[in-house]
Design an enzyme around this catalytic site. Structure first.
Site, PDB file in Angstrom:
ATOM      1  N   GLY A  11       0.585  -1.647   0.079  1.00 60.56           N
ATOM      2  CA  GLY A  11      -0.089   0.037  -0.159  1.00 60.56           C
ATOM      3  C   GLY A  11       0.587   1.306  -0.163  1.00 60.56           C
ATOM      4  O   GLY A  11       0.604   1.887   0.293  1.00 60.56           O
ATOM      5  N   SER A  12       1.826   1.176  -0.848  1.00 64.14           N
ATOM      6  CA  SER A  12       2.936   2.789  -0.499  1.00 64.14           C
ATOM      7  C   SER A  12       2.209   3.515  -1.399  1.00 64.14           C
ATOM      8  O   SER A  12       3.125   4.990  -0.989  1.00 64.14           O
ATOM      9  CB  SER A  12       4.033   2.414  -1.106  1.00 64.14           C
ATOM     10  N   ASN A  13       1.672   3.264  -2.307  1.00 62.04           N
ATOM     11  CA  ASN A  13       0.844   4.018  -3.195  1.00 62.04           C
ATOM     12  C   ASN A  13      -0.851   4.499  -2.217  1.00 62.04           C
ATOM     13  O   ASN A  13      -0.686   5.760  -2.212  1.00 62.04           O
ATOM     14  CB  ASN A  13       0.471   3.364  -4.094  1.00 62.04           C
ATOM     15  N   ARG A  64     -15.060 -15.089 -10.162  1.00 56.83           N
ATOM     16  CA  ARG A  64     -15.264 -13.354  -9.961  1.00 56.83           C
ATOM     17  C   ARG A  64     -16.274 -12.327  -9.466  1.00 56.83           C
ATOM     18  O   ARG A  64     -16.109 -11.630  -8.318  1.00 56.83           O
ATOM     19  CB  ARG A  64     -14.930 -12.729 -10.844  1.00 56.83           C
ATOM     20  N   ASN A 106      -6.097   3.629 -11.822  1.00 60.89           N
ATOM     21  CA  ASN A 106      -4.898   2.918 -11.572  1.00 60.89           C
ATOM     22  C   ASN A 106      -4.131   3.557 -11.616  1.00 60.89           C
ATOM     23  O   ASN A 106      -3.873   4.164 -12.899  1.00 60.89           O
ATOM     24  CB  ASN A 106      -5.597   1.748 -13.009  1.00 60.89           C
ATOM     25  N   HIS A 108      -0.326   2.302 -13.431  1.00 56.32           N
ATOM     26  CA  HIS A 108       0.561   0.766 -13.819  1.00 56.32           C
ATOM     27  C   HIS A 108       1.849   0.843 -14.269  1.00 56.32           C
ATOM     28  O   HIS A 108       1.792   2.257 -14.690  1.00 56.32           O
ATOM     29  CB  HIS A 108      -0.529   0.534 -15.031  1.00 56.32           C
TER      30      HIS A 108
HETATM   31  C1  GRF Z   1       4.542  -1.686  -7.169  1.00 52.09           C
HETATM   32  O1  GRF Z   1       4.761  -2.648  -8.254  1.00 52.09           O
HETATM   33  C2  GRF Z   1       3.509  -0.402  -8.364  1.00 52.09           C
HETATM   34  O2  GRF Z   1       4.569  -0.256  -9.477  1.00 52.09           O
HETATM   35  C3  GRF Z   1       2.499  -1.197  -8.542  1.00 52.09           C
HETATM   36  O3  GRF Z   1       2.213  -1.855  -7.842  1.00 52.09           O
HETATM   37  C4  GRF Z   1       2.875  -2.230  -6.682  1.00 52.09           C
HETATM   38  C5  GRF Z   1       2.707  -2.431  -5.073  1.00 52.09           C
HETATM   39  O4  GRF Z   1       1.888  -0.788  -4.980  1.00 52.09           O
HETATM   40  N1  GRF Z   1       1.288  -0.246  -8.419  1.00 52.09           N
HETATM   41  P1  GRF Z   1       2.087  -0.528  -3.297  1.00 52.09           P
HETATM   42  O5  GRF Z   1       3.411  -0.625  -2.713  1.00 52.09           O
HETATM   43  O6  GRF Z   1       1.405  -1.599  -2.790  1.00 52.09           O
HETATM   44  O7  GRF Z   1       0.969   1.107  -3.761  1.00 52.09           O
END
Ligand code: GRF
Length: 195
Positions: A11-13, A64, A106, A108
């Site tokens: 979840g860094s984003n 799904r 999203n 990518h």
């Molecule tokens: C990373 O590889 C990023 O490039 C892609 O999703 C993966 C995990 O991202 N968007 P996050 O740290 O969970 O946001």
């Protein structure tokens, strides 16, 4: 604007988006949801005071539509205006996308339309590309294919491993996604394309 963020892992984003929304911003995070109860991003969301929930996709065994019905039920409780997929690793059906189209973003890790799908960094290296990067786009039923809302570029350096490149791209993701969401939430759909 109310924003829900869907994650699958660290979840860094999501953290970058939430931090940016903590300031003067047209949107605020109302829910973080993961398809894996063990996703580390759930605890990071809760640490930031954001409601966080998991809808494990595994019990649905590939059904799904049933998994997405569970996602939808939890989302409707939070009543978001905008959905941000951020490191969300499940493909969403056309039915789900149709319900959110025009309000779902999203990020990518490639310069779309190059390298849709997985392993984008290794593919860019294998192709000998001199540059690589990330793209924020509106989600449409086709995978990694909707209108581009932002792109950021990084150089590919000699000796780069996929991990080196992924780390360089991730730094740009954490800058691009908040900038795009801020503009998108204010009703401006012009793309942000760094020089
Ligand atoms: C990373 O590889 C990023 O490039 C892609 O999703 C993966 C995990 O991202 N968007 P996050 O740290 O969970 O946001």
């Amino acid at each position: 604007k109310r924003v829900a963020i869907l994650i699958s892992g660290g979840g860094s984003n999501m953290v970058a988006l939430a931090r940016d929304m903590a300031g003067d911003h047209p949107a605020r995070p109302v829910l973080v949801m993961a398809n894996d109860p063990a996703a580390a991003g759930l605890a990071r969301a809760r640490d930031m005071g954001i409601d966080a929930a998991a809808v494990d996709h595994r019990p649905f065994r590939g059904d799904r539509a049933a998994f997405e019905a569970a996602l939808m039920a939890r989302l409707q409780e939070a009543a978001p205006d905008i959905l941000c997929l951020a490191g969300f690793m499940r493909v969403l059906t056309e039915g789900f996308v149709a319900r959110w189209q025009g309000r779902m973003l999203n990020i990518h890790p490639s310069l779309l339309p190059k390298y849709r799908g997985l392993d984008t960094h290794a593919r860019a290296l294998a192709a000998g590309d001199a540059e690589h990067g990330c793209t924020v786009h509106e989600v449409t039923p086709a995978l990694d294919d909707g209108p581009i809302l932002g792109q950021a570029r990084v150089p590919v350096l000699p000796g780069d491993s996929p991990a080196d490149l992924a780390a360089r791209v991730l730094v740009e993701e954490h800058r691009l996604y908040p900038a795009v969401l801020r503009r998108f939430a204010s009703g401006d759909r012009r793309p942000i394309l760094t020089p």
